[in-house]
Design an enzyme around this catalytic site. Structure first.
Site, PDB file in Angstrom:
ATOM      1  N   GLU A 183      10.195   1.372  10.069  1.00  0.00           N
ATOM      2  CA  GLU A 183      11.204   2.399   9.761  1.00  0.00           C
ATOM      3  C   GLU A 183      10.508   3.727   9.981  1.00  0.00           C
ATOM      4  O   GLU A 183       9.644   4.110   9.204  1.00  0.00           O
ATOM      5  CB  GLU A 183      11.648   2.297   8.298  1.00  0.00           C
ATOM      6  CG  GLU A 183      12.270   0.983   7.903  1.00  0.00           C
ATOM      7  CD  GLU A 183      13.591   0.713   8.562  1.00  0.00           C
ATOM      8  OE1 GLU A 183      14.177   1.650   9.147  1.00  0.00           O
ATOM      9  OE2 GLU A 183      14.037  -0.438   8.505  1.00  0.00           O
ATOM     10  N   GLU A 197      10.295  15.942  15.070  1.00  0.00           N
ATOM     11  CA  GLU A 197      10.528  15.820  13.627  1.00  0.00           C
ATOM     12  C   GLU A 197       9.645  16.804  12.874  1.00  0.00           C
ATOM     13  O   GLU A 197       8.433  16.830  13.064  1.00  0.00           O
ATOM     14  CB  GLU A 197      10.219  14.397  13.155  1.00  0.00           C
ATOM     15  CG  GLU A 197      10.538  14.225  11.683  1.00  0.00           C
ATOM     16  CD  GLU A 197      10.302  12.813  11.176  1.00  0.00           C
ATOM     17  OE1 GLU A 197       9.190  12.299  11.342  1.00  0.00           O
ATOM     18  OE2 GLU A 197      11.246  12.235  10.606  1.00  0.00           O
ATOM     19  N   CYS A 228      13.673  10.974   5.934  1.00  0.00           N
ATOM     20  CA  CYS A 228      13.653  10.537   7.335  1.00  0.00           C
ATOM     21  C   CYS A 228      15.006  10.726   8.020  1.00  0.00           C
ATOM     22  O   CYS A 228      15.061  11.042   9.200  1.00  0.00           O
ATOM     23  CB  CYS A 228      13.192   9.100   7.431  1.00  0.00           C
ATOM     24  SG  CYS A 228      14.107   7.983   6.377  1.00  0.00           S
ATOM     25  N   LYS A 238       0.837  -1.205   0.000  1.00  0.00           N
ATOM     26  CA  LYS A 238       0.000   0.000   0.000  1.00  0.00           C
ATOM     27  C   LYS A 238       0.872   1.255   0.000  1.00  0.00           C
ATOM     28  O   LYS A 238       1.479   1.593   1.006  1.00  0.00           O
ATOM     29  CB  LYS A 238      -0.933   0.058   1.215  1.00  0.00           C
ATOM     30  CG  LYS A 238      -2.005   1.135   1.006  1.00  0.00           C
ATOM     31  CD  LYS A 238      -2.559   1.717   2.275  1.00  0.00           C
ATOM     32  CE  LYS A 238      -1.854   2.942   2.774  1.00  0.00           C
ATOM     33  NZ  LYS A 238      -1.915   4.144   1.909  1.00  0.00           N
TER      34      LYS A 238
HETATM   35  P1  NAP Z   1       2.578   8.486   7.681  1.00  0.00           P
HETATM   36  O1  NAP Z   1       1.520   9.476   7.804  1.00  0.00           O
HETATM   37  O2  NAP Z   1       2.966   7.702   8.859  1.00  0.00           O
HETATM   38  O3  NAP Z   1       2.127   7.536   6.485  1.00  0.00           O
HETATM   39  C1  NAP Z   1       2.929   6.490   6.012  1.00  0.00           C
HETATM   40  C2  NAP Z   1       2.081   5.464   5.319  1.00  0.00           C
HETATM   41  O4  NAP Z   1       1.164   4.893   6.260  1.00  0.00           O
HETATM   42  C3  NAP Z   1       1.208   6.016   4.201  1.00  0.00           C
HETATM   43  O5  NAP Z   1       1.067   5.020   3.200  1.00  0.00           O
HETATM   44  C4  NAP Z   1      -0.127   6.236   4.886  1.00  0.00           C
HETATM   45  O6  NAP Z   1      -1.203   6.212   3.985  1.00  0.00           O
HETATM   46  C5  NAP Z   1      -0.164   5.050   5.823  1.00  0.00           C
HETATM   47  N1  NAP Z   1      -0.978   5.214   7.020  1.00  0.00           N
HETATM   48  C6  NAP Z   1      -1.353   6.362   7.634  1.00  0.00           C
HETATM   49  N2  NAP Z   1      -2.101   6.089   8.732  1.00  0.00           N
HETATM   50  C7  NAP Z   1      -2.187   4.739   8.812  1.00  0.00           C
HETATM   51  C8  NAP Z   1      -2.814   3.844   9.727  1.00  0.00           C
HETATM   52  N3  NAP Z   1      -3.502   4.289  10.783  1.00  0.00           N
HETATM   53  N4  NAP Z   1      -2.703   2.516   9.515  1.00  0.00           N
HETATM   54  C9  NAP Z   1      -2.007   2.054   8.467  1.00  0.00           C
HETATM   55  N5  NAP Z   1      -1.394   2.850   7.563  1.00  0.00           N
HETATM   56  C10 NAP Z   1      -1.487   4.182   7.732  1.00  0.00           C
HETATM   57  O7  NAP Z   1       3.927   9.114   7.164  1.00  0.00           O
HETATM   58  P2  NAP Z   1       4.130  10.078   5.946  1.00  0.00           P
HETATM   59  O8  NAP Z   1       3.642  11.411   6.363  1.00  0.00           O
HETATM   60  O9  NAP Z   1       3.603   9.474   4.703  1.00  0.00           O
HETATM   61  O10 NAP Z   1       5.726  10.050   5.806  1.00  0.00           O
HETATM   62  C11 NAP Z   1       6.536  10.844   6.570  1.00  0.00           C
HETATM   63  C12 NAP Z   1       7.088  10.071   7.754  1.00  0.00           C
HETATM   64  O11 NAP Z   1       7.733   8.888   7.333  1.00  0.00           O
HETATM   65  C13 NAP Z   1       8.140  10.832   8.496  1.00  0.00           C
HETATM   66  O12 NAP Z   1       7.928  10.703   9.880  1.00  0.00           O
HETATM   67  C14 NAP Z   1       9.437  10.165   8.114  1.00  0.00           C
HETATM   68  O13 NAP Z   1      10.475  10.294   9.020  1.00  0.00           O
HETATM   69  C15 NAP Z   1       9.013   8.762   7.932  1.00  0.00           C
HETATM   70  N6  NAP Z   1       9.916   8.061   7.026  1.00  0.00           N
HETATM   71  C16 NAP Z   1      10.758   7.131   7.540  1.00  0.00           C
HETATM   72  C17 NAP Z   1      11.652   6.463   6.729  1.00  0.00           C
HETATM   73  C18 NAP Z   1      12.597   5.454   7.292  1.00  0.00           C
HETATM   74  O14 NAP Z   1      13.123   4.671   6.545  1.00  0.00           O
HETATM   75  N7  NAP Z   1      12.843   5.435   8.569  1.00  0.00           N
HETATM   76  C19 NAP Z   1      11.645   6.727   5.365  1.00  0.00           C
HETATM   77  C20 NAP Z   1      10.765   7.677   4.856  1.00  0.00           C
HETATM   78  C21 NAP Z   1       9.898   8.326   5.712  1.00  0.00           C
HETATM   79  P3  NAP Z   1      -1.807   7.554   3.325  1.00  0.00           P
HETATM   80  O15 NAP Z   1      -0.660   8.473   3.059  1.00  0.00           O
HETATM   81  O16 NAP Z   1      -2.450   7.046   2.095  1.00  0.00           O
HETATM   82  O17 NAP Z   1      -2.788   8.114   4.297  1.00  0.00           O
END
Ligand code: NAP
Ligand code: MG
Length: 514
Positions: free
Chosen positions: A263, A398, A297, A187
């Site tokens: 991650e 963050e 990230c 997804k």
């Molecule tokens: P996010 O809001 O946590 O969303 C990540 C993914 O999870 C998206 O596909 C989102 O879908 C989905 N999602 C959201 N709520 C969910 C739930 N309750 N249950 C299951 N899935 C759910 O993060 P983001 O805003 O997309 O990305 C930014 C974050 O990712 C930052 O905190 C960054 O540090 C972290 N990140 C970490 C890494 C690493 O390798 N450590 C790499 C890249 C990013 P939708 O977007 O479709 O709602």
């Protein structure tokens, strides 16, 4: 110079379940928007409960009854290489899709993101040839036996990825899962799903994977994502995203004790030691911070600078960042594109206001760039705060945008202690001419990756992941591959006579037998 864009009508992307493309239940869909212009560029099906059920059932069937988990490793490697060939042929097109969808500068997607994803895919193909057999040291107590470990795939993997590196993230998830014989429901994020959809389209087009091995669902995390992680048919969840959602995922995994790898977020330090080569360290630390407008990230969002050259470093950083070009991600000259969404810009602006309230000094940026070309998208100036306290929220939370906190230190030990004073522990960089000292610092930092005189460089042979609230488990490398396997111990008895067996303690041999 602007690149030529495809002028096709806005495409519609369906869900991919059990080897077929289908609409979401009720025909629901959502629009994907190009951040730089606010223009809708695709509509995408939105998965409901019945779709998630169907996708998990397909992956379940493909795992429980299909050939994939038993396909020999060399064959899995061959298939992954063939998929990599298809990616290679369409690399430029993928870069364009990724740039438009995520607002990522085209130089970055063309020269890094897509080639890196391709390289990783090939490394996962190579790692697929690792034998599932692992010998064990000889052990003859309590009985004589031959023992070995057999690495088996975990099963059905739910894989959820964020929007900031869609293509690489999709490869990080699919590559190791497939190379070890798992089946998958992927997804992507609703904010930028397109290059992941394209990768699945290539996999489908290759005709090389059995039906149901790879399934794709799209739709908001709060619905499709939650349904997927809670589904009892899922054996493992691999998630990349925010720490906040990571926490929810761990909780959702608990009732069925699903395996999880997470991650998550970061607040990574870059530490400039007093002897650093400042020309390189300043550019390097700025690259660590402002790459993809800080929406990475492992971005080096806290820069620790020794007080002996603090003012000089700040002055030079400000001058250097003034040279960066903010603009259309499709232009080759652009260094910094827009943020992913207006909502994200608002969040980041909230942190800029907070930084001021907390008493940090704004040395550069803090506002929106002026001009007609910036009006349609969530552009934001690269921002530098000085005189930041490491305990302030600006330095602890963050932000996920182009906001750098420059923090002063007097003693190296103090810099290391402040760098470690964070609930995150994803990555760090250390800048010094003295490698012995740099390695000593690297060893004291509580983070999953430390770069010396570099930042952001991902090595597919090296484990990547976080200490503390930055995550659980690792991706990439052998460690990442192993997260997709269950080690099974197989014990083969060698002991002929009953009296030598362990059972003899519990069951005395019948009379007349030994
Ligand atoms: P996010 O809001 O946590 O969303 C990540 C993914 O999870 C998206 O596909 C989102 O879908 C989905 N999602 C959201 N709520 C969910 C739930 N309750 N249950 C299951 N899935 C759910 O993060 P983001 O805003 O997309 O990305 C930014 C974050 O990712 C930052 O905190 C960054 O540090 C972290 N990140 C970490 C890494 C690493 O390798 N450590 C790499 C890249 C990013 P939708 O977007 O479709 O709602
Ligand atoms: Mg988008």
């Amino acid at each position: 110079m602007a690149l030529e864009l495809s002028t096709n009508e806005q495409p519609y992307h369906r869900l991919y379940i059990n080897g077929a493309w289908r609409d979401g239940t009720g025909g629901r869909c959502f629009e994907v928007v190009e951040p730089a212009t606010g223009t809708p560029i695709a509509s995408v099906a939105s998965a409901g409960a019945a779709d998630v059920d169907a996708a998990v059932a397909a992956a379940r069937e493909a795992f429980d009854a299909g050939p994939w988990p038993h396909t020999p490793p060399h064959e899995r490697a061959r298939i992954l290489h063939r998929i990599a060939d298809m990616v290679e042929e369409r690399a430029f097109e993928l870069a364009e899709i990724e740039s438009r969808d995520g607002g990522v500068p085209i130089r970055k997607t063309t020269y890094n993101d897509i080639p890196l994803g391709l390289h990783m895919l090939r490394v996962f193909a190579e790692l697929a040839r690792r034998s599932p057999y692992e010998p064990l040291p000889w052990n003859d107590f309590p009985t004589l036996a031959w023992s070995f470990v057999w690495r088996e795939p975990v099963g059905v993997c739910a894989q959820i990825i964020p929007w900031n590196y869609t293509f690489c993230m999709a490869v990080w998830k699919l590559g190791p899962a497939l190379s070890t014989g798992n089946t998958v429901v992927l997804k992507p994020s609703s904010l930028a799903p397109l290059s992941a959809i394209e990768l699945v389209r290539m996999i489908d087009g290759s005709g090389l994977l059995p039906r149901g091995v790879v399934n794709l669902i799209t739709g908001p995390g709060a619905e499709a994502g939650e349904l997927l992680v809670a589904h009892p048919g899922v054996d493992k969840i691999a998630f990349t995203g925010s720490t906040e959602v990571g926490r929810k995922i761990m909780a959702a995994a608990a009732p069925h004790i699903k395996k999880v790898t997470l991650e998550l977020g970061g607040k990574s330090p870059s530490i400039l030691l007093p002897d650093a080569d400042l020309d390189k360290a300043i550019d390097g630390a700025l690259f660590g911070m402002f790459y993809h407008a800080g929406q990475v990230c492992e971005a080096g969002t806290r820069c620790f600078v020794h007080s002996s050259h603090y003012d000089e470093v700040v002055e030079r950083m400000v001058a250097r960042v003034r040279q960066l070009r903010i603009g259309d991600p499709m232009e080759l000259e652009t260094d910094i594109g827009p943020l992913i969404s207006f909502g994200q810009r608002e969040r980041v602006e909230g942190y800029i206001a907070l930084g001021r309230e907390e008493g940090a000094r704004l040395a550069l940026g803090g506002g929106r760039p002026h001009g007609a070309r910036y009006e349609q998208g969530p552009f934001l100036e690269p921002t530098i705060f000085t005189h930041v306290s490491n305990r302030s929220r600006l330095a602890q939370e963050e932000i996920f945008g182009p906001v750098l906190a420059v923090i002063r230190y007097e003693e190296l030990g103090e810099a290391v202690a402040m760098a470690n004073d964070s609930r995150y522990g994803l990555a760090a960089s250390v800048w010094s001419r003295d490698l012995q000292q740099a390695i000593e610092v690297a060893r004291r930092l509580r983070t999953g990756t430390v770069w010396v005189n570099d930042h952001h460089v991902l090595n597919p042979y090296a484990p990547f992941g976080g200490f503390k609230e930055s995550g659980i488990g690792r991706e990439m490398g052998v460690a990442g591959l192993m997260e997709y396997t269950e080690p099974k111990h197989i014990h083969v008895d060698f002991q002929q006579r009953r009296s030598g067996k362990l059972w003899w303690d519990a069951l005395l041999p019948p009379e007349g037998e030994e």
